[in-house]
Structures are given as structure tokens and as C-alpha cells.
Design a protein around this motif. Structure first.
Motif, short mmCIF file in Angstrom:
data_model
loop_
_atom_site.label_atom_id
_atom_site.label_comp_id
_atom_site.label_asym_id
_atom_site.label_seq_id
_atom_site.Cartn_x
_atom_site.Cartn_y
_atom_site.Cartn_z
N VAL A 147 0.66 -1.55 -0.41
CA VAL A 147 0.06 0.50 0.30
C VAL A 147 0.78 1.27 0.20
CG1 VAL A 147 -2.15 1.62 1.25
CG2 VAL A 147 -1.69 -1.36 1.63
N PHE A 148 0.75 2.29 -1.41
CA PHE A 148 2.08 3.09 -1.71
C PHE A 148 1.01 5.07 -1.36
CE2 PHE A 148 4.36 -0.07 -3.46
CZ PHE A 148 5.78 1.02 -3.23
N GLU A 154 0.29 11.57 -8.51
CA GLU A 154 0.72 10.19 -8.72
C GLU A 154 1.95 9.72 -8.47
OE1 GLU A 154 -1.63 7.99 -9.33
OE2 GLU A 154 -3.25 9.37 -9.78
N ASN A 155 2.30 10.86 -7.46
CA ASN A 155 3.97 10.60 -7.11
C ASN A 155 3.86 9.80 -5.92
OD1 ASN A 155 5.36 11.80 -9.56
ND2 ASN A 155 4.71 13.31 -9.47
N PRO A 156 5.35 9.22 -4.97
CA PRO A 156 4.48 8.69 -3.66
C PRO A 156 5.20 10.28 -2.80
CG PRO A 156 6.34 8.03 -4.50
CD PRO A 156 5.77 9.02 -5.91
N VAL A 157 4.85 10.00 -1.80
CA VAL A 157 5.50 10.62 -0.93
C VAL A 157 5.35 10.37 0.73
CG1 VAL A 157 3.94 12.59 -1.80
CG2 VAL A 157 2.51 10.94 -0.43
N HIS A 187 6.76 5.91 3.21
CA HIS A 187 5.71 5.99 1.78
C HIS A 187 4.67 4.99 1.45
CE1 HIS A 187 9.36 4.87 -0.71
NE2 HIS A 187 8.76 4.38 -1.66
N TYR A 188 5.19 3.44 1.73
CA TYR A 188 4.46 2.59 1.88
C TYR A 188 4.74 1.81 3.03
CZ TYR A 188 8.79 -0.10 0.52
OH TYR A 188 9.90 -0.85 0.60
N ALA A 189 3.24 0.38 3.03
CA ALA A 189 3.42 -1.05 4.36
C ALA A 189 2.90 -1.92 3.04
CB ALA A 189 2.87 -0.23 4.99
N LYS A 190 3.57 -2.68 3.79
CA LYS A 190 3.60 -4.09 3.86
C LYS A 190 2.49 -5.28 4.68
CE LYS A 190 8.27 -5.06 1.86
NZ LYS A 190 9.50 -6.14 1.64
#
Length: 780
Positions: A147-148, A154-157, A187-190
């Protein structure tokens, strides 16, 4: 009479004045300027610029079509007579598109505005799975999903606070946890999930757009049974060659085990595997006797329905490693159309790791009345098509009346290109009482092969067939590119296969498809085998690359390419918005944003501006005293300066030959100190000193001690630093129990001494030095 003439004159003058005034206002020329893209929860200005010279005030009403996006603060703008500028103040309260309208009499001005979130603010979730195919994800392994956080562009933060993401699933998809946390600075989790079939996973979080991914079955290319017949149509009183082979994805499929092929014909009285019916009239118990009416038939035979059914079907074995098979069929005296040949291919004792084959197909053919005339035309057929290693070429004799049965041997010549070599023992003769001959050719190259034949100076049409290698199982490789942030160690992309196990370890190549991963430009990465069908690639993109890195994945001559898009939030640009032209001595707005490299705004910023003299500023507004075209340079620390220009219209108010000077706007920051001293407004880099009492709420034995400052890294009661941001701080106190501990220690020591005294015998020895020290401490 004189009075009447004078009164008419006065009315005429007034009427002319009114007409002139209305004419001037009727010819109003004006434009509305507004910044085209602005940030949420900020204050901005738009500007009405009147090019007409009016002799009265001009009042504009200001409205918007979307009050959920912008709020108009200045609902009425009055431009005094002789002036040209009218400022409109508005605030942004929601994201989206809106229009600002300025209305004056019959003049309507309009400007579009888009309100966006800062590029540093997350606005949506992006759910990414290793694959959306059931046949990739269904195994005994658990798979990793992502989950980003993405912004409006549409850019990651990265998260500025921990974000709890709720996960849900349905169908045959199971989640090991119903939520996941994206921690501060990430900026994300698994998350882990299992899939036993089709289903859906969704992710949601407060104030963020949710996302959903479907997992479904893949429509893979199946093995197909192909059939063909030559000549086509089949001459009566003759025979034909039926070819059958296996294909997959348009290529010859070579089975690794034996395959039984069953061929059946529905009109076996016209076309049969029984050579006895060649040229014969076939009678059944239900047909009339035609012995006296058909003198051209070779013979007349009788067959029962059971016999015909028996002669209509044959079984053949396509041996392991063999590309194609063929059989001969025979045509009777009578011609017929709509004959259906059916085929069924079935595996014979496949091994456990081999694919089971069970496919069928049909072929519609017909027979055409043959003659014993002179052949004037040649037709060529070639099967199987596509050809692998070997192909058979069928050369048939025809005339204007149809297919010809040759009375004598007929020689012919076959011509092919360099992709085929004719077998030396192939006979190039159509024998007596035959319509066609078959020769074989060896496939030596892949591509499109051209074939034609010549007989008695009668040349056939040229045909083309495909020659190719056998079908090689495509590992169906795919690359899942993840949103990447520059200079951050993270999972970069995933490689999956829908067909077989994949590996990057040479020692494991016998257990699956060995794949190669390369990048251009090259960067360091490591791989992890998440499951048999998914490989995770992890690394850090830390070099400033001119182009995004290219990814190349190869296996078994199959190549998959993709591009890794790297977002660098640390590198910034300056964007400025201002009117293209203004009038002298009238204020106008200049709006500057700090943006990322994609020109997506991050924050509104007050920058340094360099221009000619006679340019001034009032609060957030600017003005020029000199007409002409003026260049402006915007610049700040750690950013690339940009140059723009503004034209100042109107009569020259003042001229100057002075060289360019710097117009610097003073940047200030608000420092707020609660329960302490040092609050105020400070210029950028000015020294700020804040202080607070080192202790507070003192009691006799317990007090509060200053241990730090909120939102600041300092621990001393008095600290000094350079102003570089707005700060709201207060001292942080904690209870100090040290004095209490001393008192408790002293009381404990007194108690111990008293116990010692009570237990001291009469003949005790002289007190020790330690005892004397303790008495001295207690004041005895």
C-alpha cells in the motif's frame, strides 16, 4: 423665444456629455488575470486590468461557480476613474476546478483556476499486488502486497504521521491482517495475503482515496489441433492427403509424450478411409440400384450403415517429439459438398509434470468432379503450416473443367526460396491415373517461405507458408514497477511468471526458469524469492540520473522491458505567476510556488526578486514606476533562478538609466513562546533567544525541572538560534525527585544508626572512623 433656444442648447450639451460618457464606458476593454494553479488553504489575488480610460468609477461584481473550492473575499471591486487595476482576494478551501467571474454592465470576464493539494501531501492510496492472475498467486506460499501513499500527481510521498490503512478482501483471497500502518517517514507498507482463486483486495484510510485490486484467471494460450487437406477440393475418383498437427500460440507444438489422434468423416459414402470406394458408386440398402445409369464408374459397391460407420473413423498415434501426422482418404464417383472431417487429440500416459492434451477440431471439405482432359493449370499446397523441420508440398493437375486425372506420367518442377531444401529422393512426377504428387522439403530457416511449381510451361500461383521453430513455453514474465523515491532503500520492482517457477540462482535452474535481470544505467540491487512465481528486487536509487532506469528481464529468449520511474522530492524548482502586462504606479500580485521537478506545487513561498529600480512592493503586492518591458529574476537558496518579464503600459512616468538593482523582500518568521520569553517576529537568519525558568511549581521536597522545548532540539533554559521557520514552542518540564531521594537517604541513615546504638554492648570498642563520619553528617 431666446430663453427657449438657450434651454434647448443646454439640453443638447448635457445629452452630448451623457452620450460621450456612455460611449466611453460602452467601449470598456478589460481582462481578468488569475493564477492558473494554486494550493489548498492559501490566500491569493486575482487582478482586473482595464485598458480603457474611464471618467467614472467602474464597479465589478465578483462571483465564482464553485464555492466549495474557492471563497471570494472581495465580492465588489471598484476601479476609480483614471485607474486600471482592481484586486480580487480569494481563499482556497477545497480541491478541484473553479471559475472566477467579474461582471460590469455588459462586460463579463472569466478565468479558470485549479486548486490542488501540496505535492508533499498524500491524497490517495495505491494498492499493488505481485500479480492480478490466479495462476501466479495460487500456491502454498504467502504473498506480499503493498500500500503506497501518493499525492495529487500520482507521485509517492512520505507519511508525516502514522497512517492506519484498513484492508478487506472477498472471494477466495485471505488476509493475515485486517490493517497495516504506514509509519512516519515511510511511503509504503507491506501486508501478507493468500489466494486460492478469484477475489478482491481493497485498502482505505481516513481522508485518502481508497484503492482496490482484482485477482482473476488468466486466459492462457491453449494447445490446438489443426487439420488441413490437399488437394482442396478433392477430385472424385481420386484421393486426398489429410494432415494433422498441434499448435500453441501460433507455433508448432511438439508434445513430449504420445498423443492419440482420432479422425472421423461424416459422409463416408463420398469420402472414406476405405480405398475400395475410390471412383466407385456406393449403394446402401436404402438407395436405388444405379447399375444401368452410371457407366463411368469404376464399380458399384454396397455398404451397410455399420460398414460405412466403421470405414469413417481411424486412430493414429502422434509420437512424442513428432510435429505432424497424415493419412490418405479416398473419394467415390459422386461429388459432394459440406463434408465434415472431425479430429480429437488426447494424451497417452503423460507424466505428472506434463500437460494433459485433449483438444478437438473440425474441417469442412468437398469433392469436385474430375476429368481425364489435358492439364493446363497447376495448383500447389503445402502442409503443415507453420512448418517445423519438414514440410510436404502437394502439386495437383487442373484444367478449365476442373481437376484432372492424368493419363500418363506428368513431370513438374518445384521452386522454393532459401528457407526450404527439397529432399533429393522426392519424386517430381504426377503418376498415371493420379491427380497429384507429394514431395518433401527440409526447413532450414524460419520466416515466410515462398513456393510455386511449373508443369508443361503451366506455372502455378505462388503460395507462402510460415517456417518456425517449435513452441517454447513462454514463462509469461511480467514486471510490476513500484513507486520509487530517490535515495531511499526500498522494494523497487517485482518479477512474476504465470507459467512456471522462476529463479535468479543458477544452481536452481533445473527446478524452474532461470531469469536474468539487468538495468540501464546500472545500479546495485538484491533479489528475494518471495514465492516460486514472484521475485522481489530491492535497492536504492541514489545517483542523479538524466533518464529513468530501464529494466530488462530475460528468460528462454523471452524479454520483458520496463522503466523505473524515480521521484526526487528533494530537488525543487520555482514557479511564478503574474500578469503579462500592468500599468505604472498600480499594484499587482506576483505569486511564487516552490515545486518539484514535475512542476507540481509544494508550497507558496516568498522569494527574492531582482529587477530594475522603480519597482516597489507593498505587503504581498508590487508596482512599477517605469513603463516598458521589464525582466524579473526569482531566486532563493537551493533552487534554480528563473527569469520572466512584465510589460508596463501607459505614458512614461519616469525614465532612468540606472543599472539593475536588487529588490529584496524581507522574509520574516513568527516565533511564539508559551510560558516563556522570546516571542516575536524575526527576519530570516536573525538571532532568536528564548528562555524559561529552569524550574517551576517548587515545593519543599518536589519540583518541576525544564528538560527541553517542544518542536525544538534544545534542552537548556536559555537557547539561541537563527530564524528559518515559523515556530510555536513551549518549555517541557518533568518532576525532579532528587531532593526527596536525599531526604529519604538521610532518614534511612538515622534509623540505621539508632538501631546500631540500641544493639551496642557495654564493652563496645571505641567508635570507628566511619561511625564518627556518620555522626558528623547528622550533626551530633
Amino acid at each position: 423665444m431666446l430663453k427657449k433656444v438657450f434651454f434647448i442648447f443646454i439640453l443638447s450639451v448635457l445629452s452630448l456629455g451623457i452620450t460621450t460618457s456612455n460611449l466611453v464606458n460602452a467601449e470598456l476593454t478589460a481582462t481578468l488575470w488569475a493564477p492558473e494553479e494554486v494550493l489548498l488553504k492559501e490566500k491569493y489575488y486575482a487582478l482586473i486590468i482595464m485598458d480603457s480610460n474611464t471618467n467614472s468609477d467602474s464597479t465589478f461584481d465578483i462571483v465564482t461557480d464553485n464555492e466549495e473550492v474557492i471563497k471570494i473575499k472581495t465580492e465588489t471591486v471598484v476601479i476609480p476613474a483614471g485607474k486600471h487595476h482592481g484586486l480580487i482576494e480569494f481563499e482556497t478551501i477545497g480541491t478541484g476546478d473553479a471559475e472566477i467571474y467579474a461582471i460590469f454592465q455588459d462586460t463579463l470576464l472569466k478565468e479558470d483556476i485549479r486548486v490542488v493539494e501540496s505535492a508533499e501531501s498524500p491524497t490517495e492510496l495505491d494498492l499493488i499486488l505481485p500479480s492480478d492472475l490466479v495462476n501466479v498467486l495460487v500456491d502454498d506460499n504467502k504473498h506480499t502486497g503493498y500500500v503506497f501513499l501518493l499525492n495529487d500527481f500520482e507521485n509517492p510521498v512520505t507519511a508525516k504521521e502514522a497512517i492506519s490503512v484498513t484492508l478487506t478482501s472477498n472471494g477466495e483471497v485471505t488476509l493475515l491482517s485486517k490493517s497495516v500502518i504506514i509509519e512516519i517517514g515511510n511511503h509504503y507498507a507491506k501486508f501478507i495475503f493468500e489466494s486460492q482463486g478469484e477475489g478482491t483486495i481493497s485498502a482505505s484510510a481516513p481522508n485518502l482515496l481508497p484503492d482496490e485490486e482484482d485477482i482473476s484467471f488468466d486466459n492462457t494460450d491453449e494447445i490446438e489441433l489443426e487439420m488441413a487437406i490437399a488437394p482442396e477440393p478433392i477430385p472424385t475418383d481420386s484421393s486426398g492427403e489429410v494432415y494433422f498437427w498441434l499448435e500453441r500460440d501460433g507455433d508448432p507444438y511438439i508434445a513430449t509424450h504420445d498423443v492419440k489422434v482420432t479422425i472421423s468423416i461424416d459422409k463416408s459414402s463420398n469420402l472414406s478411409f476405405d480405398s475400395a470406394i475410390e471412383g466407385a458408386i456406393v449403394l446402401t440398402p436404402n438407395t436405388s440400384d444405379r447399375r444401368s445409369t452410371e457407366s463411368g464408374a469404376k464399380e458399384i459397391i454396397t455398404r451397410t450403415e455399420v460398414q460405412l460407420a466403421h470405414d469413417s473413423e481411424r486412430e493414429f498415434i502422434l509420437k512424442a517429439g513428432t510435429h505432424y501426422g497424415k493419412t490418405q482418404v479416398y473419394s467415390s464417383f459422386d461429388e459432394a459438398s459440406d463434408i465434415t472431417i472431425s479430429g480429437l487429440a488426447e494424451s497417452i500416459d503423460p507424466k505428472e509434470d506434463e500437460e494433459m492434451i485433449k483438444v478437438s477440431n473440425t474441417l469442412d471439405v468437398s469433392t469436385e468432379k474430375s476429368t481425364f482432359g489435358i492439364g493446363t493449370e497447376t495448383k500447389v499446397f503445402a502442409f503443415p503450416d507453420p512448418a517445423y523441420k519438414q514440410v510436404e508440398i502437394i502439386v495437383s493437375s487442373y484444367s478449365d473443367d476442373g481437376p484432372v486425372i492424368e493419363r500418363d506420367d506428368e513431370f513438374f518442377t518445384v521452386f522454393t526460396d532459401n528457407k526450404l531444401i527439397l529432399e533429393p529422393n522426392s519424386q517430381k512426377i504426377i503418376k498415371t491415373d493420379k491427380n497429384y504428387a507429394v514431395i518433401t522439403a527440409k526447413v532450414v530457416d524460419s520466416g515466410s517461405a515462398d513456393i510455386f511449381a511449373e508443369r508443361n510451361e503451366a506455372e502455378s500461383d505462388e503460395i507462402s507458408i510460415i517456417t518456425s521453430g517449435k513452441y517454447v513455453k513462454n514463462p509469461e514474465l511480467s514486471v510490476v514497477v513500484l513507486p520509487v523515491i530517490f535515495n531511499t532503500e526500498q522494494d523497487l520492482f517485482l518479477v512474476s511468471s504465470s507459467q512456471d517457477k522462476i529463479t535468479t540462482n543458477v544452481s536452481d535452474k533445473d527446478d524452474g526458469n532461470l531469469i536474468s535481470i539487468t538495468t540501464r544505467p546500472n545500479f546495485q540491487f538484491e533479489t528475494f524469492q518471495e514465492s516460486e512465481s514472484v521475485i522481489t528486487v530491492r535497492g536504492t536509487i541514489s545517483e542523479l540520473l538524466e533518464d529513468d532506469p530501464e529494466i530488462h528481464i530475460s528468460s528462454n529468449a523471452f524479454i520483458v522491458d520496463d522503466v523505473l520511474e524515480v521521484y526526487n522530492p528533494e530537488r525543487k524548482k520555482i514557479n511564478s505567476f503574474h500578469p503579462n502586462y500592468v500599468y505604472p504606479k498600480e499594484s499587482f500580485p506576483i505569486i511564487t510556488h516552490i515545486s518539484d521537478l514535475d512542476e507540481n506545487p509544494i508550497r507558496k513561498e516568498t522569494l527574492k526578486i531582482s529587477s530594475i529600480e522603480n519597482m516597489g512592493s507593498i505587503s504581498e503586492l508590487f508596482y512599477f514606476n517605469q513603463t516598458g518591458s521589464h525582466s524579473i529574476i526569482f531566486y532563493d537558496k537551493n533552487s534554480v533562478p528563473i527569469k520572466s518579464s512584465i510589460t508596463v503600459k501607459g505614458a512614461v512616468v519616469q525614465t532612468s538609466e540606472s543599472s539593475a538593482v536588487e529588490v529584496v523582500r524581507v522574509i520574516t518568521y513568527d516565533i511564539q513562546v508559551t510560558d516563556g520569553e522570546g516571542s516575536g517576529t524575526y527576519e530570516e537568519d536573525e538571532e532568536v533567544t528564548i528562555s524559561a525558568p529552569p524550574t517551576k511549581d517548587d515545593m519543599f521536597i518536589i519540583k518541576k525541572k525544564l528538560v527541553g522545548w517542544e518542536n525544538l532540539p534544545y534542552k537548556e533554559p536559555t537557547v539561541a538560534f537563527a530564524a528559518d521557520d515559523n515556530i510555536d514552542t513551549s518549555p517541557v518540564y518533568e518532576y525532579d525527585y532528587s531532593f526527596l531521594f536525599i531526604i529519604v537517604g538521610v532518614v534511612a541513615a538515622i534509623g540505621a544508626l539508632m538501631v546500631i546504638k540500641k544493639k551496642k554492648p557495654k564493652d563496645a570498642k571505641k567508635p570507628s572512623k566511619e561511625d564518627n563520619d556518620l555522626r558528623e553528617l547528622l550533626g551530633e
